[in-house]
Design a protein around this motif. Structure first.
Motif, PDB file in Angstrom:
ATOM      1  N   TYR A   5      32.585  36.154  29.032  1.00 51.70           N
ATOM      2  CA  TYR A   5      31.455  35.233  29.215  1.00 51.70           C
ATOM      3  C   TYR A   5      30.735  35.426  30.547  1.00 51.70           C
ATOM      4  O   TYR A   5      29.816  34.683  30.861  1.00 51.70           O
ATOM      5  N   CYS A   6      31.174  36.404  31.345  1.00 53.37           N
ATOM      6  CA  CYS A   6      30.663  36.539  32.722  1.00 53.37           C
ATOM      7  C   CYS A   6      29.132  36.611  32.748  1.00 53.37           C
ATOM      8  O   CYS A   6      28.525  37.392  32.026  1.00 53.37           O
ATOM      9  N   LYS A  32      40.164  34.277  40.478  1.00 57.13           N
ATOM     10  CA  LYS A  32      41.128  34.122  39.382  1.00 57.13           C
ATOM     11  C   LYS A  32      42.343  35.016  39.650  1.00 57.13           C
ATOM     12  O   LYS A  32      43.121  35.281  38.735  1.00 57.13           O
ATOM     13  N   MET A  85      31.520  46.633  32.712  1.00 57.63           N
ATOM     14  CA  MET A  85      31.848  46.094  34.036  1.00 57.63           C
ATOM     15  C   MET A  85      33.115  46.688  34.629  1.00 57.63           C
ATOM     16  O   MET A  85      33.246  46.811  35.824  1.00 57.63           O
ATOM     17  N   SER A 116      29.294  37.768  42.386  1.00 57.65           N
ATOM     18  CA  SER A 116      29.090  38.437  41.092  1.00 57.65           C
ATOM     19  C   SER A 116      30.201  39.457  40.830  1.00 57.65           C
ATOM     20  O   SER A 116      30.036  40.410  40.081  1.00 57.65           O
ATOM     21  N   THR A 117      31.330  39.219  41.472  1.00 59.65           N
ATOM     22  CA  THR A 117      32.532  40.021  41.259  1.00 59.65           C
ATOM     23  C   THR A 117      33.679  39.156  41.760  1.00 59.65           C
ATOM     24  O   THR A 117      33.434  38.219  42.523  1.00 59.65           O
ATOM     25  N   ASP A 118      34.904  39.425  41.323  1.00 56.57           N
ATOM     26  CA  ASP A 118      36.026  38.700  41.926  1.00 56.57           C
ATOM     27  C   ASP A 118      36.501  39.510  43.123  1.00 56.57           C
ATOM     28  O   ASP A 118      36.950  40.657  42.973  1.00 56.57           O
ATOM     29  N   CYS A 121      33.214  44.129  37.750  1.00 53.71           N
ATOM     30  CA  CYS A 121      34.416  43.315  37.998  1.00 53.71           C
ATOM     31  C   CYS A 121      35.457  43.646  36.942  1.00 53.71           C
ATOM     32  O   CYS A 121      35.183  43.523  35.739  1.00 53.71           O
ATOM     33  N   CYS A 151      38.049  42.026  36.234  1.00 53.12           N
ATOM     34  CA  CYS A 151      38.592  40.846  35.537  1.00 53.12           C
ATOM     35  C   CYS A 151      38.043  40.801  34.113  1.00 53.12           C
ATOM     36  O   CYS A 151      38.675  40.294  33.209  1.00 53.12           O
ATOM     37  N   ASN A 152      36.817  41.331  33.974  1.00 53.64           N
ATOM     38  CA  ASN A 152      36.295  41.623  32.637  1.00 53.64           C
ATOM     39  C   ASN A 152      36.125  40.403  31.732  1.00 53.64           C
ATOM     40  O   ASN A 152      36.320  40.513  30.512  1.00 53.64           O
ATOM     41  N   CYS A 153      35.783  39.258  32.298  1.00 51.79           N
ATOM     42  CA  CYS A 153      35.597  38.050  31.474  1.00 51.79           C
ATOM     43  C   CYS A 153      34.427  38.281  30.513  1.00 51.79           C
ATOM     44  O   CYS A 153      33.356  38.723  30.930  1.00 51.79           O
TER      45      CYS A 153
END
Ligand code: SF4
Length: 296
Positions: free
Chosen positions: A39-40, A119, A51, A86-88, A33, A35-37
């Motif tokens: 805390y994911c 998001k 990711m 498990s991905t945006d 993903c 978005c690369n958070c």
């Protein structure tokens, strides 16, 4: 860099319906993903490393999903499908790859209800498709009386602090933009709310910060708000616990001992913390008269 893969299966059937989001199935158009958070929760799984750079697009996803859903539809096994668990589903690569869009077309054709939490503003591209799903999906019989909607949407918000968000969620729209997105989705007539999971311990889990998020959700017409804690998986270099603790060290090192006490060697917070968070969320939602679950 985005790479491509062929899949043999795409539809995951859960053993039990998700208690937060009500999905019985999930599909993921991508692995990884952008978005690369930090805390994911996916960081700490086999997909967690790198990711953004290890992104894979499932190019035959729609074709495989069509076969798998047709089988389920024949047996009348309708249930909400979470698109992007498990991905945006609307991370920026979707603007050119359109795999999420193809999956939604297949979900519409097979009349399956859909849940999406995002998001990213790119979801606005698919308004007409999402409307058609909302209008025509067949609900599982036990939800048909209470829900009466074929589409559930969420914008995901962990903190309203834009500086923290920029560091922790670098590939996403800002929290204020996500709230605007919520308002736009509501103006289009969708059933939509805020997914405030995870709240960040000692940052956005205080009564004051939670109340700010609830008020913002209400001001942007949310139908509901879901509030839950942070899980931090793994101890390897690219796992969420390692990356998140690095962020905390830079953001406010005085918080680190508090985190170490809260998590210890575990990936989950203590039962007592979770209970306290739930009770606080319940009482604040009651105070502000907003539902803290999707089904009343
Ligand atoms: S948007 Fe969701 S799936 Fe993507 S990195 Fe962030 S938490 Fe993980």
């Amino acid at each position: 860099m985005l790479q491509y893969k062929q899949v043999k299966s795409i539809l995951n059937k859960h053993k039990k319906r998700d208690t937060w989001f009500l999905d019985d199935y999930s599909v993921n158009p991508y692995e990884g993903c952008s978005c690369n958070c930090q805390y994911c929760y996916v960081r700490g799984s086999k997909y967690g490393e790198n990711m953004e750079h290890g992104l894979l697009a499932k190019i035959n996803a729609a074709e495989i999903l069509d076969k798998q859903l047709a089988n389920r539809a024949k047996k009348e096994q309708f249930g909400f499908v979470a698109v992007g668990s498990s991905t945006d589903a609307y991370m920026h690569q979707e603007s050119t790859e359109k795999i999420t869009q193809q999956l939604l077309q297949v979900l519409l054709k097979n009349k399956f209800p859909v849940f999406i939490s995002t998001k990213c503003k790119l979801i606005l591209r698919d308004i007409e498709l999402l409307k058609a799903i909302d209008d025509t999906a067949i609900l599982p019989t036990d939800l048909a009386q209470t829900l009466k909607r074929g589409l559930i949407l969420s914008v995901s918000i962990s903190t309203l602090d834009e500086k923290i968000s920029t560091r922790l969620e670098p590939g996403t729209a800002l929290p204020s933009e996500r709230l605007q997105l919520l308002k736009q989705l509501k103006a289009k007539g969708f059933f939509a709310g805020v997914n405030a999971i995870p709240l960040l311990p000692f940052i956005s889990d205080s009564a004051i910060e939670m109340e700010k998020i609830i008020i913002a959700a209400k001001e942007h017409d949310a139908d509901y708000i879901l509030m839950g804690g942070l899980t931090l998986f793994g101890n390897n270099v690219a796992d969420s616990k390692t990356l998140y603790y690095k962020f905390i060290e830079q953001y406010d090192p005085s918080l680190l001992p508090k985190y170490q006490q809260l998590y210890g060697n575990n990936f989950y917070t203590s039962f007592a913390y979770q209970k306290q968070l739930k009770e606080l969320a319940d009482s604040l939602c009651k105070k502000h008269q907003i539902r803290n679950s999707i089904v009343a």
